[in-house]
Design a protein around this motif. Structure first.
Motif, short mmCIF file in Angstrom:
data_model
loop_
_atom_site.label_atom_id
_atom_site.label_comp_id
_atom_site.label_asym_id
_atom_site.label_seq_id
_atom_site.Cartn_x
_atom_site.Cartn_y
_atom_site.Cartn_z
N VAL A 135 1.00 -1.07 -0.06
CA VAL A 135 -0.08 0.07 -0.11
C VAL A 135 0.91 1.14 -0.08
O VAL A 135 1.79 1.34 0.77
CB VAL A 135 -1.00 0.07 1.22
N MET A 136 0.69 2.28 -0.79
CA MET A 136 1.26 3.58 -0.86
C MET A 136 0.43 4.23 -0.60
O MET A 136 -0.82 4.49 -1.17
CB MET A 136 1.51 4.02 -2.25
N HIS A 137 0.83 4.96 0.87
CA HIS A 137 -0.24 5.96 1.41
C HIS A 137 0.51 7.40 1.54
O HIS A 137 1.64 7.49 1.64
CB HIS A 137 -0.38 5.63 2.95
N LEU A 138 -0.38 8.41 0.83
CA LEU A 138 0.10 9.75 0.93
C LEU A 138 -0.83 10.67 1.78
O LEU A 138 -2.09 10.42 2.05
CB LEU A 138 -0.04 10.46 -0.64
N GLY A 139 0.01 11.29 2.43
CA GLY A 139 -0.60 12.30 3.57
C GLY A 139 -0.51 13.78 3.42
O GLY A 139 0.82 13.82 3.08
#
Length: 199
Positions: A135-139
């Motif tokens: 999973v690539m999570h961007l915040g």
């Protein structure tokens, strides 16, 4: 692009935490977006999409990915039967109702990571094959200088010993080639977006 401590990701109140308790945090990075404010996350995502994907990366990055896809084709790592919805269930199956009804973000054939959800301050994409479910999570987080900045966390669930070996093998290539190139591309996308607005 500084690499950050895992706690800089885990201490944020991201929605993704409720969906990935069985994943481990592989990498956490920050990307500079000077002048960015709290409402600029959608603009950053659009700037990244406009800047293009793998086709606009430097030759060493394109070469690495070409080798990876070729190996995957030869060894059967990327067969549909090993992907999301086949070997592993999609994170979308875990979404609570409010996230299930939220926008997902665009998908296309050139983007191997598929959208899970996209909100005003965070988004997530996933990919699975014979090696891992990742999973690539961007915040979007306020940095020390007051400006907001992009944060990326890579979460992984290796597929047994083979997946763990695979992740260890590709780590030097990620840190020395892929992530530096990604940083230049994403930070340039933000700068050029600001420049275009000013003209």
């Amino acid at each position: 692009m500084p690499r950050l401590a895992e706690t800089t990701y885990t201490e944020q109140p991201w929605r993704i935490h409720d969906l990935t308790s069985d994943f481990s945090v592989e990498d956490v990075w920050s990307f500079r977006t000077p002048g960015a404010g709290p409402n600029d996350f959608p603009a950053m995502l659009e700037a990244m999409r406009t800047a293009g994907g793998l086709a606009k990366q430097p030759l060493p990055v394109k070469f690495l990915f070409a080798v990876r896809w070729k190996l995957g084709a030869i060894l059967g790592w990327d067969k549909p039967s090993t992907g999301v919805g086949k070997r592993v269930a999609s994170l979308r199956d875990r979404l609570p109702s409010d996230l299930r009804d939220a926008p997902r973000g665009p998908d296309n054939d050139s983007m191997p990571l598929k959208a899970v959800y996209e909100l005003d301050m965070e988004c997530a994409r996933e990919l699975a094959n014979k090696t891992v479910h990742t999973v690539m999570h961007l915040g979007w987080v306020q940095g020390a200088g007051g400006d907001y900045e992009l944060r990326m966390a890579v979460l992984v669930k290796p597929n047994g010993w083979f997946g763990r070996l695979y992740m260890a093998t590709i780590a030097p290539f990620r840190y020395l080639i892929v992530y530096p190139a990604m940083t230049r591309s994403w930070e340039r996308a933000w700068r050029e977006r600001n420049h275009a607005e000013a003209e």
